[in-house]
Write a protein that holds these residues in place. Structure first.
Motif, PDB file in Angstrom:
ATOM      1  N   SER A 214       0.827  -1.205   0.000  1.00 30.65           N
ATOM      2  CA  SER A 214       0.000   0.000   0.000  1.00 30.65           C
ATOM      3  C   SER A 214       0.862   1.255   0.000  1.00 30.65           C
ATOM      4  CB  SER A 214      -0.918   0.003   1.231  1.00 30.65           C
ATOM      5  OG  SER A 214      -1.803  -1.095   1.203  1.00 30.65           O
ATOM      6  N   VAL A 215       1.960   1.209   0.760  1.00 29.10           N
ATOM      7  CA  VAL A 215       2.881   2.353   0.806  1.00 29.10           C
ATOM      8  C   VAL A 215       3.492   2.592  -0.576  1.00 29.10           C
ATOM      9  CG1 VAL A 215       5.093   3.176   1.707  1.00 29.10           C
ATOM     10  CG2 VAL A 215       3.412   2.149   3.254  1.00 29.10           C
ATOM     11  N   ALA A 216       3.967   1.531  -1.199  1.00 37.14           N
ATOM     12  CA  ALA A 216       4.616   1.662  -2.510  1.00 37.14           C
ATOM     13  C   ALA A 216       3.641   2.178  -3.563  1.00 37.14           C
ATOM     14  CB  ALA A 216       5.198   0.318  -2.940  1.00 37.14           C
ATOM     15  N   MET A 217       2.420   1.665  -3.556  1.00 36.99           N
ATOM     16  CA  MET A 217       1.441   2.104  -4.555  1.00 36.99           C
ATOM     17  C   MET A 217       1.003   3.547  -4.310  1.00 36.99           C
ATOM     18  SD  MET A 217      -0.886  -1.289  -5.357  1.00 36.99           S
ATOM     19  CE  MET A 217      -1.258  -1.725  -3.653  1.00 36.99           C
ATOM     20  N   SER A 218       0.895   3.927  -3.047  1.00 40.95           N
ATOM     21  CA  SER A 218       0.516   5.306  -2.725  1.00 40.95           C
ATOM     22  C   SER A 218       1.600   6.282  -3.166  1.00 40.95           C
ATOM     23  CB  SER A 218       0.262   5.451  -1.221  1.00 40.95           C
ATOM     24  OG  SER A 218      -0.838   4.674  -0.822  1.00 40.95           O
ATOM     25  N   LYS A 219       2.863   5.928  -2.919  1.00 45.73           N
ATOM     26  CA  LYS A 219       3.962   6.779  -3.369  1.00 45.73           C
ATOM     27  C   LYS A 219       3.929   6.939  -4.884  1.00 45.73           C
ATOM     28  CE  LYS A 219       8.940   7.045  -3.979  1.00 45.73           C
ATOM     29  NZ  LYS A 219      10.300   6.746  -3.481  1.00 45.73           N
ATOM     30  N   LEU A 220       3.734   5.851  -5.596  1.00 41.21           N
ATOM     31  CA  LEU A 220       3.696   5.900  -7.050  1.00 41.21           C
ATOM     32  C   LEU A 220       2.593   6.827  -7.544  1.00 41.21           C
ATOM     33  CD1 LEU A 220       4.703   4.826  -9.799  1.00 41.21           C
ATOM     34  CD2 LEU A 220       3.053   2.958  -9.555  1.00 41.21           C
ATOM     35  N   THR A 221       1.410   6.724  -6.951  1.00 41.76           N
ATOM     36  CA  THR A 221       0.286   7.563  -7.367  1.00 41.76           C
ATOM     37  C   THR A 221       0.586   9.042  -7.133  1.00 41.76           C
ATOM     38  OG1 THR A 221      -1.312   5.821  -6.896  1.00 41.76           O
ATOM     39  CG2 THR A 221      -2.157   8.064  -7.010  1.00 41.76           C
ATOM     40  N   VAL A 222       1.083   9.368  -5.931  1.00 41.07           N
ATOM     41  CA  VAL A 222       1.397  10.764  -5.618  1.00 41.07           C
ATOM     42  C   VAL A 222       2.465  11.306  -6.567  1.00 41.07           C
ATOM     43  CG1 VAL A 222       2.373  12.323  -3.896  1.00 41.07           C
ATOM     44  CG2 VAL A 222       0.706  10.588  -3.199  1.00 41.07           C
ATOM     45  N   ASN A 223       3.512  10.528  -6.789  1.00 43.63           N
ATOM     46  CA  ASN A 223       4.594  10.988  -7.660  1.00 43.63           C
ATOM     47  C   ASN A 223       4.143  11.179  -9.099  1.00 43.63           C
ATOM     48  OD1 ASN A 223       6.340  11.052  -5.537  1.00 43.63           O
ATOM     49  ND2 ASN A 223       7.799   9.583  -6.379  1.00 43.63           N
ATOM     50  N   ARG A 224       3.329  10.257  -9.591  1.00 44.50           N
ATOM     51  CA  ARG A 224       2.871  10.383 -10.987  1.00 44.50           C
ATOM     52  C   ARG A 224       2.014  11.632 -11.161  1.00 44.50           C
ATOM     53  NH1 ARG A 224       6.423   7.543 -11.810  1.00 44.50           N
ATOM     54  NH2 ARG A 224       6.485   5.502 -12.817  1.00 44.50           N
ATOM     55  N   LEU A 225       1.181  11.927 -10.166  1.00 48.89           N
ATOM     56  CA  LEU A 225       0.342  13.126 -10.246  1.00 48.89           C
ATOM     57  C   LEU A 225       1.177  14.398 -10.094  1.00 48.89           C
ATOM     58  CD1 LEU A 225      -2.719  11.943  -8.135  1.00 48.89           C
ATOM     59  CD2 LEU A 225      -2.740  12.506 -10.569  1.00 48.89           C
ATOM     60  N   ALA A 226       2.070  14.402  -9.113  1.00 45.46           N
ATOM     61  CA  ALA A 226       2.852  15.604  -8.826  1.00 45.46           C
ATOM     62  C   ALA A 226       3.838  15.929  -9.935  1.00 45.46           C
ATOM     63  CB  ALA A 226       3.595  15.432  -7.500  1.00 45.46           C
ATOM     64  N   HIS A 227       4.418  14.893 -10.548  1.00 45.02           N
ATOM     65  CA  HIS A 227       5.491  15.112 -11.519  1.00 45.02           C
ATOM     66  C   HIS A 227       5.057  14.872 -12.961  1.00 45.02           C
ATOM     67  CE1 HIS A 227       8.234  15.454  -8.137  1.00 45.02           C
ATOM     68  NE2 HIS A 227       7.824  14.281  -7.681  1.00 45.02           N
TER      69      HIS A 227
END
Length: 268
Positions: A214-227
């Motif tokens: 869950s941590v890894a997938m959440s990081k991926l989602t935030v990063n893809r949106l932010a960057h």
């Protein structure tokens, strides 16, 4: 070949924390091209590591890193390169920050002493930053007749907004204290002197206790949106850096730095 980077795994809750230590043993922890390659390799070594949830990146007690090593022979060789060779040589920096940003694990920087130039570029590519109260940051690139590169400006913009990013980058001689960095949202936590690593490990333990997937997938989602637009907005990042490196102002900026005097820029 001298080893500047060490990796320790299996720490913290269920052994899910790893520590990457960068220490050149030179007192300032400068980023030579070889040091950058080793740090890049360290980040990439976690690509298939499902046992590690958090990676803490730290320097020494005196310095996270002083940034690009202007005295390193490989780095100095750039002065005589043509534009084609120079464009290829300067990609070592963007590869470094991209490798750390793209890690699946949560990344935390523990900053003691000073963090300058390329060190700031590396720090803002991480997920979180913990900074000692007596530490400072500085972005001297413009003062050296260069441009801030390695896709750092979009990352700083996400953290601080446009005005603070301009202030940090353009006012090259100004130190950014830990208190300022926290106020500007450039770091997430300020620790007592000598305790940045300890505080980073405490934060890492909190993350490591969470469900890893869950941590890894959440990081991926935030990063893809932010960057999402970062590659588009900084597509000329490397070329601008290479072109700035060929200017007279850059030569003057580096010469003034090495001679410990004020530079005299002419806009050419």
């Amino acid at each position: 070949m001298t080893k500047f980077v060490t990796i320790e795994k299996g720490l913290g809750p269920d052994g899910r924390i790893a520590v990457v230590r960068f220490d050149r043993g030179d007192g300032i922890n400068a980023l030579s091209p070889e040091a950058m390659r080793q740090l890049t390799d360290a980040a990439r070594s976690f690509e298939d590591d499902g046992a590690t949830s958090v990676v803490v990146l730290t320097g020494t007690a005196k310095a996270f890193t002083a940034g690009f090593d202007l005295r390193d022979p490989e780095g100095r060789a750039r002065r005589t390169m043509d534009l084609g060779d120079l464009r290829r040589a300067v990609k070592v920096g963007p590869r470094l920050t991209r490798a750390w940003q793209d890690m699946e694990q949560i990344t935390i920087g523990a900053i003691e002493g000073f963090c300058i130039g390329g060190g700031v570029a590396l720090a803002v590519a991480l997920d979180f930053r913990v900074m000692a109260r007596n530490a400072h940051l500085r972005v001297p690139e413009i003062g050296l007749g260069m441009s801030m590169s390695w896709q750092s400006i979009p990352r700083m913009l996400h953290l601080m907004g446009p005005a603070r990013t301009k202030q940090a980058v353009i006012l090259a001689d100004d130190r950014i204290s830990a208190a300022q960095a926290y106020e500007w949202r450039l770091v997430e936590e300020v620790a007592n002197p000598g305790k940045a690593f300890e505080a980073a490990i405490a934060l890492a333990a909190k993350v490591a206790a969470q469900p890893p997937l869950s941590v890894a997938m959440s990081k991926l989602t935030v990063n893809r949106l932010a960057h999402a637009l970062d590659d588009l907005t900084s597509h000329m990042d490397v070329d601008q850096f290479a072109l700035a490196s060929l200017t007279e102002d850059h030569k003057e900026g580096v010469a003034a730095f090495l001679e410990r005097r004020k530079p005299r820029f002419k806009g050419r």
